[in-house]
Write an enzyme that holds these catalytic residues in place. Structure first.
Site, PDB file in Angstrom:
ATOM      1  N   LYS A  34     -15.482  20.643 -77.939  1.00 42.24           N
ATOM      2  CA  LYS A  34     -14.499  21.456 -78.662  1.00 42.24           C
ATOM      3  C   LYS A  34     -14.034  20.770 -79.939  1.00 42.24           C
ATOM      4  O   LYS A  34     -13.560  21.438 -80.862  1.00 42.24           O
ATOM      5  CB  LYS A  34     -13.302  21.754 -77.764  1.00 42.24           C
ATOM      6  CG  LYS A  34     -12.542  20.526 -77.307  1.00 42.24           C
ATOM      7  CD  LYS A  34     -11.422  20.887 -76.338  1.00 42.24           C
ATOM      8  CE  LYS A  34     -10.677  19.631 -75.864  1.00 42.24           C
ATOM      9  NZ  LYS A  34      -9.598  19.961 -74.892  1.00 42.24           N
ATOM     10  N   GLY A  39     -16.180  11.509 -78.825  1.00 38.35           N
ATOM     11  CA  GLY A  39     -15.151  10.533 -78.486  1.00 38.35           C
ATOM     12  C   GLY A  39     -14.345  10.930 -77.267  1.00 38.35           C
ATOM     13  O   GLY A  39     -13.978  10.093 -76.454  1.00 38.35           O
ATOM     14  N   CYS A  42     -10.432   9.898 -74.206  1.00 40.85           N
ATOM     15  CA  CYS A  42     -10.288   8.435 -74.190  1.00 40.85           C
ATOM     16  C   CYS A  42     -10.114   7.898 -75.603  1.00 40.85           C
ATOM     17  O   CYS A  42      -9.250   7.065 -75.863  1.00 40.85           O
ATOM     18  CB  CYS A  42     -11.508   7.791 -73.535  1.00 40.85           C
ATOM     19  SG  CYS A  42     -11.470   5.983 -73.571  1.00 40.85           S
ATOM     20  N   GLU A 200      10.976   8.447 -60.867  1.00 43.80           N
ATOM     21  CA  GLU A 200       9.831   8.488 -59.957  1.00 43.80           C
ATOM     22  C   GLU A 200      10.241   9.004 -58.584  1.00 43.80           C
ATOM     23  O   GLU A 200      11.264   8.597 -58.033  1.00 43.80           O
ATOM     24  CB  GLU A 200       9.221   7.085 -59.845  1.00 43.80           C
ATOM     25  CG  GLU A 200       8.268   6.847 -58.695  1.00 43.80           C
ATOM     26  CD  GLU A 200       7.058   7.785 -58.703  1.00 43.80           C
ATOM     27  OE1 GLU A 200       6.590   8.107 -57.600  1.00 43.80           O
ATOM     28  OE2 GLU A 200       6.607   8.201 -59.794  1.00 43.80           O
ATOM     29  N   ALA A 315     -12.858   5.656 -68.118  1.00 47.39           N
ATOM     30  CA  ALA A 315     -13.894   5.850 -69.136  1.00 47.39           C
ATOM     31  C   ALA A 315     -15.176   5.101 -68.777  1.00 47.39           C
ATOM     32  O   ALA A 315     -16.285   5.632 -68.911  1.00 47.39           O
ATOM     33  CB  ALA A 315     -13.374   5.397 -70.498  1.00 47.39           C
ATOM     34  N   HIS A 440     -10.149 -26.783 -68.295  1.00 51.07           N
ATOM     35  CA  HIS A 440      -8.713 -27.024 -68.091  1.00 51.07           C
ATOM     36  C   HIS A 440      -8.033 -27.249 -69.444  1.00 51.07           C
ATOM     37  O   HIS A 440      -8.618 -27.907 -70.316  1.00 51.07           O
ATOM     38  CB  HIS A 440      -8.536 -28.268 -67.210  1.00 51.07           C
ATOM     39  CG  HIS A 440      -7.112 -28.689 -67.019  1.00 51.07           C
ATOM     40  ND1 HIS A 440      -6.248 -28.026 -66.167  1.00 51.07           N
ATOM     41  CD2 HIS A 440      -6.388 -29.697 -67.590  1.00 51.07           C
ATOM     42  CE1 HIS A 440      -5.068 -28.613 -66.200  1.00 51.07           C
ATOM     43  NE2 HIS A 440      -5.117 -29.637 -67.057  1.00 51.07           N
TER      44      HIS A 440
END
Length: 464
Positions: A34, A39, A42, A200, A315, A440
């Site tokens: 559309k 792309g 996402c 929530e 994705a 380290h």
């Protein structure tokens, strides 16, 4: 009537690689979307724009943290929101045009902007033009699902797609729902100085994510001044952009929240409306198109991949499925999807990464497992970075000793997830990880230290 070997509907991270892979097989391919460029959500409203803005927010937040590293920054910090949005626009365009150039390498691949609808199992109509095909892949993605809240306000609220189009930084915003989208965005806006509320229904945020990891993020949100309201029962939502009122109850107490901006992120629904799936006998529901392990729908020549299917909605999973679908259509051997080694990252603060199976998922599969844990509060790199919140967990199968899952909550979990993915994908054991020499001081040392902890604990148990 034009005819193609393959028609792909949707040019997101599932559809675009599927179309290019089929073209590499030498097949004639039509890719329909559309939008006027590839792309998908996402790129244009999801992963990429959110990370561009999140990156700016994180760097802005660093200025506020300089005092803890004994650094004075002269003047008042400020962010130029319009410039950030322009950066986002340029990155999206660059990535979309890059995909278009890749597709142009294949003369047998055609991209067409339009809306497709099936009229039978070998024909689609794209904006009035009938097109025949041998096979089809549906990769139309998903969209925000808005529950039937009482009142007209919910229909006037933002979705994740809307928030990236706003040219002004909101001074206050309320999020309904505490899933991945809300939690990433609420922390991003909070760092930029926006007053944030999150409401929530459940007893904690991120209900589908490892509880220990989710609670680390939840506690960080509260400390950072985000208003987190849990165990909410929603009533009427009224108003429009600039002035909303959310009515709700909490512990049997009626409450209401006035807010200028409202974003609803209460789940996703598959983009299947208008495809004509009912007429051709492709089964689906709100959660997505029904596919088998080969990604075949209930019609043998029609496949579906990505967020429009019932299954994981990432994705990278869509791109993985694209390769499997193309292989199963055009190659003689059939492949099946396997989510047992799936990895994902939530770009919260701290970040959460998960690879393979959680303890709960492993038990559902009938595996007998135990969990080993490493606390980043004891880690040298984390102490240096003043980022001691978080942990690393291995989910280990008792019988084989194989590490079946890894969960990470850390400031840099996204980078650590690479090593975690290799461990799970190659079915390594603690001994294998212990042999790896990690530099380290780095956060990656945590993998070796946790492996050592497991190995020596097992040795001690065998001696008893």
């Amino acid at each position: 009537m034009k005819k193609y070997d393959l028609v792909v509907i949707g040019a997101g991270p599932g559809g675009t690689p599927a179309a290019m892979a089929a073209a590499q097989f030498g097949k004639s391919v039509l890719l329909v979307d559309k939008r006027d460029a590839p792309g998908g959500e996402c790129l244009f409203e999801g992963c990429i724009p959110s990370k561009v803005l999140e990156n700016a927010a994180n760097r802005f937040a660093i200025l506020k943290e300089m005092e803890s590293f004994h650094i004075d920054v002269e003047g008042k910090e400020q962010i130029h929101w319009e410039a950030v949005l322009e950066d986002k626009k340029q990155i999206l365009r660059r990535r979309s045009m890059g995909a278009m150039k890749q597709m142009e390498r294949f003369p047998n691949l055609e991209f067409k902007q339009g809306t497709a609808r099936f009229i039978d199992v070998h024909t689609v109509v794209v904006d009035g033009e009938q097109i025949a095909f041998e096979y089809a892949i549906i990769a139309t993605g998903a969209m925000a699902f808005i529950p039937p809240f009482e009142g007209e306000g919910a229909q006037n609220a933002w979705s994740n797609a809307d928030v990236f189009k706003k040219t002004e930084l909101p001074y206050e915003i309320t999020f309904v729902g505490a899933g991945a989208i809300s939690c990433e965005l609420v922390q991003m806006f909070n760092k930029l100085g926006t007053k944030c509320h999150i409401l929530e229904r459940g007893a904690r945020i991120l209900k589908h994510i490892d509880e220990e990891s989710a609670l680390i993020v939840q506690e960080k949100m509260i400390r950072d001044g985000i208003d987190v309201e849990l165990n909410v029962t929603f009533g009427k939502i009224e108003g429009e952009e600039g002035s909303f009122t959310v009515h709700y109850t909490q512990k049997d107490e009626a409450k209401q929240l006035e807010t200028p901006h409202l974003l609803i992120a209460t789940g996703r629904a598959a983009n299947v409306e208008g495809l004509g799936l009912e007429e051709i006998g492709v089964e689906f529901d709100r959660h997505g198109i029904h596919v088998d392990e080969t990604l075949q729908t209930t019609q043998t020549n029609i496949y579906a991949v990505g967020d429009c299917t019932v299954g994981p909605k990432f994705a990278h999973w869509a791109s993985y499925e694209a390769g499997i679908a193309i292989h199963n259509i055009f190659a003689p051997m059939k492949h099946k999807t396997d989510s047992s080694k799936l990895s994902w990252v939530l770009f919260s603060d701290p970040q959460i990464a998960s690879v393979g199976l959680s303890e709960e998922e492993a038990k559902k599969k009938g595996l007998e497992v135990f969990v080993a844990r490493y606390d980043y509060a004891t880690d040298a790199r984390a102490q240096i970075d003043k980022a001691e919140e978080g942990m690393l967990k291995f989910v280990i199968e008792k019988e084989s000793g194989i590490i079946r899952g890894i969960q990470i909550a850390s400031e840099d979990a996204s980078s650590l997830s690479g090593e975690a993915s290799l461990i799970v994908a190659n079915e390594l054991k603690a001994m294998d990880v212990m042999k790896t020499i990690h530099p380290h001081p780095t956060l990656t040392e945590s993998f070796g230290k946790l492996a050592q902890q497991i190995f020596f604990k097992n040795m001690m148990q065998k001696r008893r």
